[in-house]
Design a protein around this motif. Structure first.
Motif, mmCIF file in Angstrom:
data_model
loop_
_atom_site.group_PDB
_atom_site.id
_atom_site.type_symbol
_atom_site.label_atom_id
_atom_site.label_comp_id
_atom_site.label_asym_id
_atom_site.label_seq_id
_atom_site.Cartn_x
_atom_site.Cartn_y
_atom_site.Cartn_z
ATOM 1 N N THR A 42 0.836 -1.208 0.000
ATOM 2 C CA THR A 42 0.000 0.000 0.000
ATOM 3 C C THR A 42 0.871 1.258 0.000
ATOM 4 O O THR A 42 0.427 2.334 0.437
ATOM 5 C CB THR A 42 -0.917 0.003 1.234
ATOM 6 N N MET A 43 2.092 1.126 -0.503
ATOM 7 C CA MET A 43 3.040 2.244 -0.472
ATOM 8 C C MET A 43 3.465 2.636 -1.886
ATOM 9 O O MET A 43 3.418 1.835 -2.812
ATOM 10 C CB MET A 43 4.292 1.858 0.329
ATOM 11 N N ASN A 44 3.930 3.874 -2.005
ATOM 12 C CA ASN A 44 4.593 4.298 -3.234
ATOM 13 C C ASN A 44 5.968 3.648 -3.306
ATOM 14 O O ASN A 44 6.574 3.314 -2.284
ATOM 15 C CB ASN A 44 4.741 5.822 -3.279
ATOM 16 N N LEU A 45 6.478 3.476 -4.519
ATOM 17 C CA LEU A 45 7.729 2.748 -4.745
ATOM 18 C C LEU A 45 8.823 3.685 -5.239
ATOM 19 O O LEU A 45 8.587 4.553 -6.090
ATOM 20 C CB LEU A 45 7.496 1.644 -5.788
ATOM 21 N N PHE A 46 10.039 3.493 -4.720
ATOM 22 C CA PHE A 46 11.218 4.237 -5.150
ATOM 23 C C PHE A 46 12.350 3.258 -5.465
ATOM 24 O O PHE A 46 12.563 2.292 -4.731
ATOM 25 C CB PHE A 46 11.684 5.218 -4.074
ATOM 26 N N VAL A 47 13.072 3.555 -6.550
ATOM 27 C CA VAL A 47 14.249 2.778 -6.940
ATOM 28 C C VAL A 47 15.427 3.738 -7.053
ATOM 29 O O VAL A 47 15.335 4.776 -7.722
ATOM 30 C CB VAL A 47 14.023 2.052 -8.289
ATOM 31 N N PHE A 48 16.524 3.383 -6.393
ATOM 32 C CA PHE A 48 17.753 4.174 -6.458
ATOM 33 C C PHE A 48 18.798 3.313 -7.152
ATOM 34 O O PHE A 48 19.113 2.215 -6.688
ATOM 35 C CB PHE A 48 18.199 4.554 -5.048
ATOM 36 N N TRP A 49 19.324 3.781 -8.271
ATOM 37 C CA TRP A 49 20.230 2.958 -9.068
ATOM 38 C C TRP A 49 21.186 3.810 -9.885
ATOM 39 O O TRP A 49 21.069 5.033 -9.919
ATOM 40 C CB TRP A 49 19.439 2.019 -9.971
ATOM 41 N N LEU B 256 21.962 -1.767 -9.135
ATOM 42 C CA LEU B 256 20.835 -1.507 -8.242
ATOM 43 C C LEU B 256 21.379 -1.147 -6.861
ATOM 44 O O LEU B 256 22.111 -1.925 -6.246
ATOM 45 C CB LEU B 256 19.933 -2.741 -8.154
ATOM 46 N N LEU B 257 21.026 0.028 -6.377
ATOM 47 C CA LEU B 257 21.558 0.525 -5.104
ATOM 48 C C LEU B 257 20.578 0.338 -3.950
ATOM 49 O O LEU B 257 20.937 -0.173 -2.895
ATOM 50 C CB LEU B 257 21.940 2.005 -5.246
ATOM 51 N N GLU B 258 19.324 0.760 -4.138
ATOM 52 C CA GLU B 258 18.314 0.623 -3.092
ATOM 53 C C GLU B 258 16.925 0.555 -3.714
ATOM 54 O O GLU B 258 16.692 1.110 -4.799
ATOM 55 C CB GLU B 258 18.346 1.805 -2.116
ATOM 56 N N VAL B 259 16.015 -0.087 -3.004
ATOM 57 C CA VAL B 259 14.588 -0.075 -3.330
ATOM 58 C C VAL B 259 13.848 0.125 -2.009
ATOM 59 O O VAL B 259 14.187 -0.515 -1.006
ATOM 60 C CB VAL B 259 14.134 -1.380 -4.002
ATOM 61 N N PHE B 260 12.865 1.013 -1.991
ATOM 62 C CA PHE B 260 12.099 1.200 -0.764
ATOM 63 C C PHE B 260 10.698 1.695 -1.074
ATOM 64 O O PHE B 260 10.441 2.295 -2.120
ATOM 65 C CB PHE B 260 12.802 2.156 0.216
ATOM 66 N N GLY B 261 9.785 1.411 -0.146
ATOM 67 C CA GLY B 261 8.431 1.938 -0.218
ATOM 68 C C GLY B 261 8.331 3.173 0.650
ATOM 69 O O GLY B 261 9.174 3.408 1.529
ATOM 70 N N ALA B 262 7.289 3.971 0.431
ATOM 71 C CA ALA B 262 7.109 5.204 1.202
ATOM 72 C C ALA B 262 5.633 5.424 1.487
ATOM 73 O O ALA B 262 4.784 5.252 0.609
ATOM 74 C CB ALA B 262 7.675 6.398 0.430
ATOM 75 N N VAL C 163 13.577 -2.469 1.100
ATOM 76 C CA VAL C 163 13.335 -3.767 0.444
ATOM 77 C C VAL C 163 14.671 -4.480 0.323
ATOM 78 O O VAL C 163 15.676 -3.877 -0.073
ATOM 79 C CB VAL C 163 12.702 -3.558 -0.952
ATOM 80 N N ASN C 164 14.695 -5.781 0.651
ATOM 81 C CA ASN C 164 15.952 -6.525 0.566
ATOM 82 C C ASN C 164 15.985 -7.573 -0.539
ATOM 83 O O ASN C 164 17.060 -8.027 -0.938
ATOM 84 C CB ASN C 164 16.306 -7.178 1.896
ATOM 85 N N ARG C 165 14.823 -7.983 -1.066
ATOM 86 C CA ARG C 165 14.816 -8.917 -2.197
ATOM 87 C C ARG C 165 13.473 -8.857 -2.908
ATOM 88 O O ARG C 165 12.450 -8.534 -2.303
ATOM 89 C CB ARG C 165 15.149 -10.349 -1.775
ATOM 90 N N ILE C 166 13.504 -9.181 -4.193
ATOM 91 C CA ILE C 166 12.306 -9.161 -5.031
ATOM 92 C C ILE C 166 12.262 -10.444 -5.852
ATOM 93 O O ILE C 166 13.238 -10.789 -6.534
ATOM 94 C CB ILE C 166 12.315 -7.939 -5.982
ATOM 95 N N HIS C 167 11.125 -11.124 -5.804
ATOM 96 C CA HIS C 167 10.954 -12.337 -6.614
ATOM 97 C C HIS C 167 10.271 -11.982 -7.930
ATOM 98 O O HIS C 167 9.229 -11.349 -7.945
ATOM 99 C CB HIS C 167 10.102 -13.361 -5.864
#
Length: 402
Positions: free
Chosen positions: A272-279, A337-343, A352-356
């Motif tokens: 239920t969060m917005n997604l951010f990708v840092f790369w 890929l540096l970081e992934v997180f929800g907000a 986020v530590n892993r994605i399937h």
């Protein structure tokens, strides 16, 4: 032009005692635009005769405990908005055929009140929540309202239940404004009556022992929202269909759903969060990217705050653009890929530590300088900065003292 004179009494009743009695006199033209609008000056207050005992803050569970009072506003198509009321928290009385129960004519918001080190109660960008709630109401043809007037009433609710705002960094009082149709006939049509109410729940830190990174399952079958839909509105009907995919993800050993859309698996939101990708992009630039507000993405207040904050730093590119799962997977394989997180409001940021995705787990780096941290350095920096603003430790126009 015909005018009518009205007497309004702002009173607070505690048992048999009436507090703060005041008479307000006003005149207004009958049938004018002012008639039927929410007026904070007309607020009536009736206090409970049975205050609840406070729950020790260490025992608070999100959404399980509620304060002594609630705020309500009634609306009809004929008369407009009625007088705001603060009254003891309790069940709503609605008809079994009420439209909200049958056709999901409902929208809501979520924001928090924080107690700073000096004991003052603060809100974080509350006008953004009022703006978004009006946008949601418009989509459902539920009545809109003057956000500033509702905020004044919410502030009075906070003053009334101030003892419920917990002390301590990380603790807060969660506020849930909700607008429902109270139309008491069956049939899918515009509502002729509605209720706006606000309830409050004290809560503890989202991460009581520090950041807890989550794992994501990329759902290739279900979608959260679609073009032309209502993904950009905060409607209860957006959340109920997500429960099945969430249960499925948990059964596979993952904590949240990564929502995507289309054959390219364009990224949308996480849980239920917005997604951010840092790369690092393929051309070597460092970039923070989040999906654009194309009508399928909820315009989160925390999302907007992160974009404005990181752009003000001027240290890396900040983009609102489409990004797909195949691009993210390739970046992971290539070490970019540096970081992934929800907000979101509840957590500020969730690492986020892993994605399937398509049978493979893609690992997301955390903090290379701290093996015990479950957040990357950027997520931690954003969290700490917004946290400091919310608790008044860092001066900002975003923090509103009640």
């Amino acid at each position: 032009m015909v005018y009518t004179a009205r007497l309004f009494r702002l009173s607070a009743t505690y048992g048999s005692t009436t507090l703060g009695l005041r008479l307000l006199h006003s005149t207004r033209p009958v049938g004018s635009a002012a008639l039927g609008q929410i007026q904070a000056s007309q607020l009536q207050k009736t206090l409970t005769t049975k205050p609840k005992p406070l729950v020790p803050k260490e025992d608070l569970i999100f959404g399980h405990v509620f304060t002594d009072h609630m705020l309500t506003f009634e609306w009809t198509a004929k008369a407009g908005w009625g007088r705001p009321q603060i009254k003891p928290y309790g069940p709503l009385q609605i008809d079994p055929c009420c439209a909200v129960l049958h056709y999901a004519l409902e929208c809501f918001e979520g924001l928090k009140a924080y107690r700073d080190a000096q004991g003052k109660v603060r809100l974080f960008r509350p006008e953004k929540n009022m703006e978004r709630m009006n946008n949601s109401a418009e989509r459902l043809h539920l009545p809109q309202f003057e956000g500033s007037q509702v905020l004044e009433c919410i502030k009075e609710l906070l003053r009334t239940d101030e003892r419920w705002v917990p002390e301590g960094r990380g603790y807060s009082l969660y506020l849930r404004p909700t607008l429902i149709s109270t139309e008491n006939t069956l049939g899918v049509h515009r509502s002729n009556s509605a209720m706006l109410f606000v309830i409050a729940s004290p809560c503890g830190p989202y991460f009581p022992t520090g950041f807890k990174a989550v794992s994501l399952y990329c759902d290739e079958t279900n979608v959260r929202a679609w073009p032309g839909g209502v993904g950009n509105k905060k409607l209860g009907s957006n959340y109920a269909p997500s429960i099945g995919p969430q249960v499925m993800a948990e059964s596979k050993g993952y904590q949240q759903v990564l929502w995507t859309i289309g054959d390219d698996h364009e990224l949308m939101e996480v849980g239920t969060m917005n997604l951010f990708v840092f790369w690092r992009t393929e051309d070597g630039n460092t970039e923070l990217v989040t999906p654009p507000l194309d009508g399928t993405i909820l315009p989160g207040v925390t999302r907007d705050s992160i974009l404005e904050l990181t752009r003000s730093w001027g240290e890396f590119k900040v983009s609102e653009r489409k990004i797909n799962m195949k691009q993210l997977a390739r970046a992971s394989d290539e070490g970019r890929l540096l970081e992934v997180f929800g907000a979101g409001t509840a957590c500020v940021v969730t690492p986020v530590n892993r994605i399937h995705f398509q049978g493979k787990d893609y690992q997301v780096p955390l903090d290379p300088a701290n093996s015990e941290s479950q957040a990357g350095p950027l997520a931690a920096r954003i969290y700490n900065t917004l946290f400091a603003i919310q608790y008044g430790e860092l001066p900002s126009k975003w923090s509103v003292v009640v």
